[in-house]
Design a protein around this motif. Structure first.
Motif, short mmCIF file in Angstrom:
data_model
loop_
_atom_site.label_atom_id
_atom_site.label_comp_id
_atom_site.label_asym_id
_atom_site.label_seq_id
_atom_site.Cartn_x
_atom_site.Cartn_y
_atom_site.Cartn_z
N VAL A 1 63.99 42.99 41.71
CA VAL A 1 64.33 41.79 40.94
C VAL A 1 63.69 41.84 39.56
O VAL A 1 62.48 41.98 39.44
N GLY A 2 64.52 41.72 38.53
CA GLY A 2 63.99 41.78 37.14
C GLY A 2 65.03 42.51 36.31
O GLY A 2 65.88 43.23 36.85
N GLY A 3 64.97 42.35 35.03
CA GLY A 3 65.98 43.02 34.21
C GLY A 3 65.63 42.95 32.76
O GLY A 3 64.65 42.33 32.38
N SER A 4 66.43 43.62 31.97
CA SER A 4 66.10 43.66 30.55
C SER A 4 67.36 43.84 29.72
O SER A 4 68.43 44.13 30.23
N ARG A 5 67.16 43.70 28.44
CA ARG A 5 68.28 43.90 27.50
C ARG A 5 68.63 45.37 27.43
O ARG A 5 67.74 46.22 27.58
N GLU A 6 69.89 45.66 27.17
CA GLU A 6 70.31 47.05 27.13
C GLU A 6 69.64 47.83 26.01
O GLU A 6 69.51 49.04 26.07
#
Ligand code: UDP
Length: 458
Positions: free
Chosen positions: A280-285
């Motif tokens: 779980v978690g994410g970021s900008r490309e």
């Protein structure tokens, strides 16, 4: 004047000063929280926005609940962002212009700090706000705070969030800015009125690696325990469409190499089948975090874990309690972790935590009671620990119950904010009395008594 008279006179004076400070609404102190790179209203969980943003926001909100007025200063990262956002009565985020209104990585922000200081001073002048104390967060804000302290004489409290000497201690090629960062991190420890360490380990690191001088108080990070403990496992699994008999291994956080997600993925490759791994978690490309996410995705594929791994992307704080509750265990495999909010958020949801035996995690996870601590960077040890909890439902349940009780008793935002507020009050009272001593021209004896009294209160 005899000694007793002086003593009681100083006691009465301090008491009346305290009363006058709290009774008159207009004299209610206003606190400035400064977090140059961590906007307390930002979306959490993507590049650059993590624990610090949550810490500042939750502290600001909790102080406001206690009746304080709090302005949380940060840097504008987008031209469309509003200058002032009111989060709750008495608690506002204020975005100042310093450098281009776009995302800038922490390592490139130093050159814009003088502009931030000027913008802060202009804001104060324009609005007529008079701040009683500044609480800075991370070394960039420390520099800003030291500058404001030297110009305005304001008391300053500082929270590190991360220490360069620990983070880059063994690294061959640390970022170029590290030398400047180290100087600021030493200056702030020696010159701030108080440094808040969020764990005993951090306090020890500061003493060993930074300086023997300066005042440190250990106050942990706090979280909204009710929010994170608000969903039952059954409801959470229904909500997320996860079967009740699935075994869920959970990771929550940014994709940053020091978070050790690679070790978790390698540990899972050693486990018998029958589990699902939720990342779980994410970021900008376009962000550095995204490169790490791609690297982890490639590793998942290489190790044949694609079918059992779910990359959820960034999940809002509102939805996170369901993820924490749905997990059988939450793993925090960091190589270095000054505090680690994720560990206490998971425990607040009643989910046992398996964490690296590093930094703040050593003090938040109680080995053998609320989960397990394992050596960092050791995927075999981690696999053994995960297996031992997953295959023993009774143990898992008892860790989970103990974890929830432990977090409620130690890490609730209100309890933590009360400690911070007490520290602020002791420092603002100190400044207030210094001012009275200066302007009222007290006798040297009475002044000495007051100073002694203040020292005993600090
Ligand atoms: N977080 C979030 N959404 C996500 C992933 C993480 O809101 O998808 C939050 C998490 O709840 C926690 C913070 O990001 O409050 C991470 O804080 P932590 O101290 O664990 O690590 P940091 O990011 O400060 O290194």
């Amino acid at each position: 004047m005899n000694f007793d008279y002086e003593y009681f006179a100083s006691l009465n004076l301090v008491k009346s000063l305290e009363n006058s400070a709290s009774e008159t609404p207009n004299s209610q102190p206003i606190y400035a929280l400064i977090s140059v790179h961590g906007d307390p209203t930002a979306e959490i969980g993507r590049e650059g926005a993590g624990g610090q943003n949550v810490y500042v926001r939750e502290l600001g909100l909790a102080l406001a609940k206690r009746g304080c007025q709090v302005d949380m200063f940060t840097r504008r990262e987008h031209p469309n962002q509003e200058e002032i956002v009111e989060l709750a009565p008495g608690c506002r985020t204020i975005r100042l212009n310093a450098g281009p209104a776009e995302f800038i990585t922490r390592n490139d922000l130093f050159e814009y700090l003088p502009e931030f200081v000027e913008a802060w001073l202009n804001f104060q002048k324009r609005t007529g706000r008079s701040y009683a104390l500044i609480h800075t967060n991370y070394w960039l804000s420390a520099w800003v705070g030291l500058e404001l302290k030297s110009r305005l004489g304001l008391p300053q409290v500082h929270t590190y969030h991360s220490i360069g000497a620990v983070k880059y201690g063994n690294m061959e090629n640390p970022p170029q800015i590290t030398a400047i960062r180290n100087c600021v991190e030493r200056a702030i420890l020696e010159q701030a009125d108080y440094v808040i360490s969020t764990s005993p380990q951090e306090a020890e690191d500061l003493r060993q690696l930074i300086s023997q001088h300066g005042r440190i108080k250990v106050i942990p990070c706090g979280i909204n325990t009710e929010h994170f403990g608000s969903v039952s496992k059954e409801v959470a699994r229904q909500q997320l469409g996860i079967a009740s008999d699935s075994q869920i291994i959970l990771y929550v956080g940014r994709f940053d190499p020091r978070k050790g997600v690679e070790i978790l993925v390698r540990a899972c490759a050693n486990l018998l089948s029958g589990f699902q791994l939720y990342l779980v978690g994410g970021s900008r490309e376009d962000g550095a975090d995204f490169q790490e996410q791609l690297r982890i995705q490639a590793l998942v594929k290489e190790l044949g874990l694609e079918a059992v791994t779910v990359f959820t992307g960034r999940i809002s704080q509102a939805l996170l309690p369901a993820y924490y509750a749905a997990g059988d265990i939450c793993v925090v495999p960091s190589y270095y972790e000054p505090f680690g909010l994720v560990a206490i958020e998971a425990m607040a949801a009643g989910t046992p935590v398996i964490a690296s035996n590093v930094g703040g995690l050593q003090h938040t996870v109680v080995h053998g009671e609320t989960g397990l601590l394992v050596p960092p960077r050791d995927s075999t040890a981690l696999a053994i620990a995960i297996h031992s909890v997953l295959q023993n439902p009774t143990l898992k349940q008892s860790y989970g119950n103990a974890a929830q009780n432990w977090v409620q008793s130690r890490f609730s935002t209100q309890g933590v904010a009360a400690q911070v507020h007490e520290l602020y009050q002791s420092l603002t009272l100190d400044t207030f009395v210094q001012e009275i001593i200066r302007t009222k021209k007290l006798t040297p004896d009475l002044e000495k008594q007051i100073q002694t009294l203040l020292k005993s209160k600090a």
